[in-house]
Design a protein around this motif. Structure first.
Motif, PDB file in Angstrom:
ATOM      1  N   ALA A 201       0.858  -1.191   0.000  1.00 35.26           N
ATOM      2  CA  ALA A 201       0.000   0.000   0.000  1.00 35.26           C
ATOM      3  C   ALA A 201       0.886   1.230   0.000  1.00 35.26           C
ATOM      4  CB  ALA A 201      -0.930   0.009   1.208  1.00 35.26           C
ATOM      5  N   LEU A 212       2.563  -5.014   2.994  1.00 40.76           N
ATOM      6  CA  LEU A 212       1.653  -5.679   3.926  1.00 40.76           C
ATOM      7  C   LEU A 212       1.969  -7.149   4.098  1.00 40.76           C
ATOM      8  CD1 LEU A 212      -1.692  -4.034   2.762  1.00 40.76           C
ATOM      9  CD2 LEU A 212      -0.070  -3.244   4.479  1.00 40.76           C
ATOM     10  N   THR A 224      -7.464 -10.860   4.141  1.00 43.42           N
ATOM     11  CA  THR A 224      -8.281 -10.223   5.181  1.00 43.42           C
ATOM     12  C   THR A 224      -7.444  -9.872   6.396  1.00 43.42           C
ATOM     13  OG1 THR A 224     -10.252 -11.428   4.431  1.00 43.42           O
ATOM     14  CG2 THR A 224     -10.304 -10.495   6.647  1.00 43.42           C
ATOM     15  N   ILE A 227      -5.231  -6.846   5.721  1.00 49.81           N
ATOM     16  CA  ILE A 227      -5.966  -5.575   5.778  1.00 49.81           C
ATOM     17  C   ILE A 227      -6.252  -5.196   7.227  1.00 49.81           C
ATOM     18  CG2 ILE A 227      -8.090  -4.414   5.097  1.00 49.81           C
ATOM     19  CD1 ILE A 227      -6.132  -4.921   2.810  1.00 49.81           C
ATOM     20  N   LYS A 228      -6.580  -6.173   8.065  1.00 48.63           N
ATOM     21  CA  LYS A 228      -6.801  -5.881   9.483  1.00 48.63           C
ATOM     22  C   LYS A 228      -5.523  -5.333  10.117  1.00 48.63           C
ATOM     23  CE  LYS A 228     -10.505  -9.255  10.354  1.00 48.63           C
ATOM     24  NZ  LYS A 228     -10.879 -10.492  11.091  1.00 48.63           N
ATOM     25  N   LEU A 230      -3.193  -3.706   8.619  1.00 44.04           N
ATOM     26  CA  LEU A 230      -3.009  -2.339   8.112  1.00 44.04           C
ATOM     27  C   LEU A 230      -3.856  -1.350   8.895  1.00 44.04           C
ATOM     28  CD1 LEU A 230      -2.030  -0.247   6.022  1.00 44.04           C
ATOM     29  CD2 LEU A 230      -3.934  -0.971   4.553  1.00 44.04           C
ATOM     30  N   VAL A 246      -9.496   4.015  -0.116  1.00 41.29           N
ATOM     31  CA  VAL A 246      -8.508   3.029  -0.534  1.00 41.29           C
ATOM     32  C   VAL A 246      -8.812   2.666  -1.985  1.00 41.29           C
ATOM     33  CG1 VAL A 246      -7.734   0.644  -0.311  1.00 41.29           C
ATOM     34  CG2 VAL A 246      -7.932   2.063   1.713  1.00 41.29           C
ATOM     35  N   ARG A 248      -8.075   0.340  -5.217  1.00 43.74           N
ATOM     36  CA  ARG A 248      -7.548  -0.963  -5.624  1.00 43.74           C
ATOM     37  C   ARG A 248      -8.241  -1.409  -6.903  1.00 43.74           C
ATOM     38  NH1 ARG A 248     -10.985  -5.211  -4.703  1.00 43.74           N
ATOM     39  NH2 ARG A 248     -12.670  -4.934  -3.171  1.00 43.74           N
ATOM     40  N   TYR A 254      -8.894 -10.227  -3.750  1.00 45.48           N
ATOM     41  CA  TYR A 254      -9.469  -9.416  -2.672  1.00 45.48           C
ATOM     42  C   TYR A 254     -10.836  -9.990  -2.282  1.00 45.48           C
ATOM     43  CZ  TYR A 254      -6.024  -5.857  -3.972  1.00 45.48           C
ATOM     44  OH  TYR A 254      -4.875  -5.181  -4.236  1.00 45.48           O
ATOM     45  N   ILE A 258     -13.250  -7.355   2.926  1.00 46.45           N
ATOM     46  CA  ILE A 258     -12.353  -6.251   3.267  1.00 46.45           C
ATOM     47  C   ILE A 258     -13.049  -4.900   3.107  1.00 46.45           C
ATOM     48  CG2 ILE A 258     -10.336  -7.614   2.593  1.00 46.45           C
ATOM     49  CD1 ILE A 258     -10.105  -5.886   0.113  1.00 46.45           C
ATOM     50  N   LEU A 262     -12.838  -2.185   6.090  1.00 49.96           N
ATOM     51  CA  LEU A 262     -12.423  -0.798   5.884  1.00 49.96           C
ATOM     52  C   LEU A 262     -13.577   0.168   6.168  1.00 49.96           C
ATOM     53  CD1 LEU A 262     -10.350  -1.270   2.609  1.00 49.96           C
ATOM     54  CD2 LEU A 262      -9.456  -0.833   4.893  1.00 49.96           C
ATOM     55  N   THR A 269     -13.861   2.037  -0.098  1.00 45.92           N
ATOM     56  CA  THR A 269     -13.095   1.354  -1.138  1.00 45.92           C
ATOM     57  C   THR A 269     -13.515   1.875  -2.510  1.00 45.92           C
ATOM     58  OG1 THR A 269     -12.935  -0.646   0.213  1.00 45.92           O
ATOM     59  CG2 THR A 269     -12.516  -0.872  -2.150  1.00 45.92           C
TER      60      THR A 269
END
Length: 366
Positions: A201, A212, A224, A227-228, A230, A246, A248, A254, A258, A262, A269
């Motif tokens: 990221a 990450l 998942t 992302i948590k 992050l 975010v 992507r 993905y 997520i 987020l 997202t």
């Protein structure tokens, strides 16, 4: 052009007076000599076009236009008869425009400073049409018709209508850079032949990068958890509240979960369009740097070696690698104060190698 045209006309008028006492035999000889000289010049020019000026075109068009096409072809001109006739049409049209123009008719031209202000308001406020710009001018005490604002914008190629109110993608990225993170997967292959997937990221404004994780099996559970992690790291650093978007792509790696993770953190997202890497251009640019500076230059044996190399590169990128967007600063390292002349005279620089010499960093010798 008019002065040159008058000079050409006077010159040829005296030339015509010189021809009056000449008999037909002398004129025929002179015509043959001039034709031969013209043929020599045409051979020298080849395919090059002669450099006629506007006054030359106007004189020749006025002189030769009354002749029929057959006579023009017999003259063996450098240009074609159709060109001469086109010159005559252009000359007459321009003459008609000059004669019909009245400089005192219509409204006076808008002051240059006001025109510049209108264009400045349109540039700094892309959501404004000509009506809001006219209203702002009124508040500033500048009396101007809305139609005048419309005409000025239209003449400069700026759309004066409300279609300009749609915010472009580039405008959105620039205005929300402090609140945007972008992420992407990068694929590489180690010397063991195993394909690895790197999830990283980047922050749009500061250009700070965070790797990450890397794995050979990017399952939904692994993504998942990344992302948590992050979200927790952003919260620990006190930066979670500043991130609102975010960006992507639509990669199937993905999971749908997520977006909910987020969303609970207040982050929306934003998915890029299919096969449109420019919508995630900053992340794509970092991927290119990663490949050119590390993945294409280092021999990475396995997943553990790749992780160590990525940690080294992340430290180098965030703390030492300069960026043009940041005025030659690193994402997490400001530009130092300029050296004094005495310090420059006694300059001592040492090199620090990362990843066995793949990356070089230079520092002052202590």
């Amino acid at each position: 052009m008019l002065a040159r045209l008058a000079c050409i006309a006077v010159t040829h008028a005296f030339t015509a007076l010189r021809l009056i006492p000449m008999n037909d035999h002398d004129k025929d000889i002179e015509i043959l000599a001039l034709r031969h000289q013209l043929a020599v010049l045409q051979r020298r020019l080849g395919n090059q076009r002669p450099g006629f000026q506007a006054a030359d075109r106007a004189f020749l068009a006025t002189l030769l236009a009354p002749l029929p096409r057959a006579a023009l072809r017999r003259l063996r001109l450098i240009v074609s008869p159709d060109t001469v006739l086109r010159w005559h049409r252009d000359f007459m049209n321009n003459r008609h425009v000059r004669l019909s123009r009245n400089p005192r008719a219509g409204r006076p031209r808008t002051v240059t400073s006001v025109r510049r202000l209108i264009l400045r308001l349109a540039e700094e406020n892309p959501t404004w049409g000509y009506r809001p710009i006219h209203g702002e001018l009124t508040l500033l005490g500048i009396k101007l018709a809305p139609s005048t604002v419309w005409e000025i914008l239209k003449a400069e190629g700026v759309d004066p209508a409300t279609q300009r109110s749609n915010v472009t993608w580039a405008t959105f990225l620039h205005s929300q850079a402090e609140a945007i993170l972008a992420m992407d997967f990068i694929e590489t292959v180690t010397l063991s032949g195993q394909r690895q997937y790197i999830l990283a990221a980047i922050h749009h404004a500061r250009r700070g990068v965070r790797v990450l994780g890397t794995t050979a099996h990017p399952t939904h559970a692994w993504v998942t958890q990344a992302i948590k992690n992050l979200v927790m790291d952003l919260e620990d650093a006190g930066r979670l509240a500043a991130i609102k978007f975010v960006i992507r792509d639509r990669d199937a790696k993905y999971p749908a979960a997520i977006a909910e993770i987020l969303g609970q953190a207040g982050i929306r997202t934003v998915l890029t369009a299919v096969r449109t890497p420019r919508m995630n251009s900053i992340m794509e640019r970092w991927v290119r740097s990663l490949r050119r500076e590390l993945l294409d230059r280092a021999l990475l044996w396995n997943e553990a070696h790749l992780r160590r190399a990525l940690r080294e590169y992340e430290q180098h990128y965030n703390h030492h690698r300069t960026h043009r967007t940041l005025q030659a600063a690193a994402p997490l390292h400001a530009v130092p104060e300029p050296l004094e002349p005495v310090q420059i005279e006694r300059l001592g620089i040492r090199r620090r190698d990362r990843l066995g010499g793949v990356l070089h960093e230079y520092q002052h010798a202590s």
